[in-house]
Design a protein around this motif. Structure first.
Motif, mmCIF file in Angstrom:
data_model
loop_
_atom_site.group_PDB
_atom_site.id
_atom_site.type_symbol
_atom_site.label_atom_id
_atom_site.label_comp_id
_atom_site.label_asym_id
_atom_site.label_seq_id
_atom_site.Cartn_x
_atom_site.Cartn_y
_atom_site.Cartn_z
ATOM 1 N N UNK A 156 -31.751 -4.873 33.366
ATOM 2 C CA UNK A 156 -33.061 -5.547 33.256
ATOM 3 C C UNK A 156 -32.966 -7.032 33.591
ATOM 4 N N UNK A 157 -31.740 -7.557 33.631
ATOM 5 C CA UNK A 157 -31.585 -8.986 33.962
ATOM 6 C C UNK A 157 -32.055 -9.305 35.379
ATOM 7 N N UNK A 158 -32.206 -8.272 36.213
ATOM 8 C CA UNK A 158 -32.672 -8.524 37.585
ATOM 9 C C UNK A 158 -34.095 -9.091 37.561
ATOM 10 N N UNK A 159 -34.845 -8.780 36.502
ATOM 11 C CA UNK A 159 -36.224 -9.271 36.379
ATOM 12 C C UNK A 159 -36.225 -10.805 36.320
ATOM 13 N N UNK A 208 -39.757 -17.984 31.094
ATOM 14 C CA UNK A 208 -40.396 -17.927 32.416
ATOM 15 C C UNK A 208 -41.844 -17.440 32.322
ATOM 16 N N UNK A 209 -42.199 -16.860 31.159
ATOM 17 C CA UNK A 209 -43.505 -16.230 30.982
ATOM 18 C C UNK A 209 -43.711 -15.170 32.069
ATOM 19 N N UNK A 210 -42.705 -14.324 32.212
ATOM 20 C CA UNK A 210 -42.690 -13.358 33.310
ATOM 21 C C UNK A 210 -42.153 -12.004 32.830
ATOM 22 N N UNK A 211 -43.025 -11.021 32.767
ATOM 23 C CA UNK A 211 -42.676 -9.631 32.459
ATOM 24 C C UNK A 211 -41.912 -9.462 31.143
ATOM 25 N N UNK A 212 -42.140 -10.371 30.189
ATOM 26 C CA UNK A 212 -41.346 -10.276 28.955
ATOM 27 C C UNK A 212 -41.767 -9.088 28.091
ATOM 28 N N UNK A 213 -42.998 -8.614 28.257
ATOM 29 C CA UNK A 213 -43.418 -7.437 27.475
ATOM 30 C C UNK A 213 -42.639 -6.212 27.938
ATOM 31 N N UNK A 243 -40.031 -4.179 25.609
ATOM 32 C CA UNK A 243 -40.233 -2.746 25.371
ATOM 33 C C UNK A 243 -38.965 -1.951 25.670
ATOM 34 N N UNK A 244 -38.335 -2.252 26.802
ATOM 35 C CA UNK A 244 -37.100 -1.533 27.171
ATOM 36 C C UNK A 244 -36.022 -1.756 26.108
ATOM 37 N N UNK A 245 -35.856 -3.003 25.684
ATOM 38 C CA UNK A 245 -34.797 -3.317 24.714
ATOM 39 C C UNK A 245 -35.083 -2.696 23.344
ATOM 40 N N UNK A 246 -36.350 -2.602 23.001
ATOM 41 C CA UNK A 246 -36.706 -1.999 21.705
ATOM 42 C C UNK A 246 -36.574 -0.475 21.763
#
Length: 353
Positions: A172-175, A280-285, A289-292
């Protein structure tokens, strides 16, 4: 006039259930019938017989095989030049250490390298660089993209879950890495390769949209590994690690220097990705979600990692790669990241004061 650029992509890419038992056939098809095998620590007992039988059945001659537990560059240079001259390929079976060592040895001898990871902990199995000890310090040295990548999802499934969590964190770090790269170009400090961005973006999007009931589902593991493999190819296209490694990786590299015993690379990177996605205020939701949902955060909570270490790592981050210009190279974003470490609800649950 040069049209495009030469690019290596793996000639063998086999990711699936039972792939390890078919390794002989994959190599024979490519004419790689004289090989040297390196196994990770303790792995000859686990996989030696299966691999040897598969190679024997395919008439692939094993010139020598041994277990490797060193990433010291001097040891690997010695090892590389001891490889018999008739060898046609170097195969590494195991985790990051043996893959980095084999990859570099193959690079020094200009031989095809076959990468056979037994855990999904990072995209290192498909990257063109190797993380080695140079004069006692972890250093990333140039090598070459693997000629072949063979991953048995059944083997990955039986590895400890922490390695799957690590792979999830690295994927997910690619995001955040891609967003950093675009930010860098806007700051006039680099040039984005749109094709590399497309490949890395497709890889991460395909992974985060995969339906699953358990992180050990065949489809989930195959998507994770496919996406990690694509990440290595995105780096090859870019000619650098920029598409897959941004500010979140700088935090992890800083933690490697700060901590006496660092956590798995992808675990550190996953936590740092959450921090940077919010900064970054970028795709953090999506990241959250993935991490949770995968159970990543529940695992992190058992590690007793400290907020103070992350605060230090955020400040140290720009010095890791001073030639780059990620969000963390600007003070206001470092301050925002540190504020999150101290105040964010999720981080308060998983990191200790």
């Amino acid at each position: 006039m040069q049209i495009g650029k030469e690019m290596a992509i793996p000639s063998i890419l086999k990711i699936g259930n039972g792939a390890l038992g078919k390794i002989g056939g994959y190599l024979k098809t490519e004419g790689l019938d004289q090989v040297v095998l390196f196994f990770g620590n303790g792995l000859i007992d686990m996989f030696g017989e299966l691999v040897m039988n598969s190679l024997k059945e395919a008439d692939v001659n094993v010139l020598e095989y041994n277990e490797l537990d060193t990433v010291d560059i001097d040891d690997i240079i010695t090892l590389a030049f001891a490889i018999p001259n008739k060898a046609k390929a170097v195969i590494s079976i195991g985790g990051g250490k043996v893959i980095d060592a084999g990859k570099y040895a193959a690079f020094l001898r200009n031989l095809p390298f076959i990468s056979v990871p037994t855990s999904s902990s990072s995209d290192g199995f498909s990257s063109a660089s190797a993380s080695l000890l140079v004069q006692g310090k972890r250093t990333s040295v140039p090598a070459r993209l693997a000629y072949g990548i063979i991953v048995d999802t059944q083997v990955i499934r039986t590895a400890p879950e922490k390695f799957i969590y690590s792979g999830i964190g690295d994927m997910i770090s690619k995001i955040t890495a891609l967003y950093d790269w675009i930010f860098e170009e806007k700051a006039g400090c680099g040039e984005v390769n749109d094709f590399a961005v497309m490949i890395a973006k497709k890889a991460v999007n395909s992974f985060v949209r995969t339906p699953y009931e358990s992180i050990k589902d065949e489809l989930f593991l195959k998507e994770l590994l496919d996406s990690l493999a694509m990440s290595g190819i995105a780096n090859e296209i870019a000619g650098s690690s920029a598409p897959t490694s941004g500010s979140e990786h700088l935090i992890s590299h800083a933690l490697d220097k700060i901590l006496e015993v660092p956590q798995l690379h992808g675990i550190q990177v996953g936590i740092a990705t959450y921090i940077m996605a919010k900064v970054q205020d970028h795709r953090y939701i999506r990241v959250s979600t993935v991490l949770k949902d995968t159970g990543f955060w529940d695992y992190v909570a058992t590690l007793h990692m400290k907020k103070a270490d992350f605060l230090k790592a955020i400040d140290m981050a720009p010095t890791i790669k001073p030639h780059r210009h990620t969000y963390l190279h600007e003070e206001e974003y470092r301050e925002a990241a540190k504020k999150l470490v101290l105040e964010d609800e999720v981080l308060n649950r998983v990191l200790k004061d």
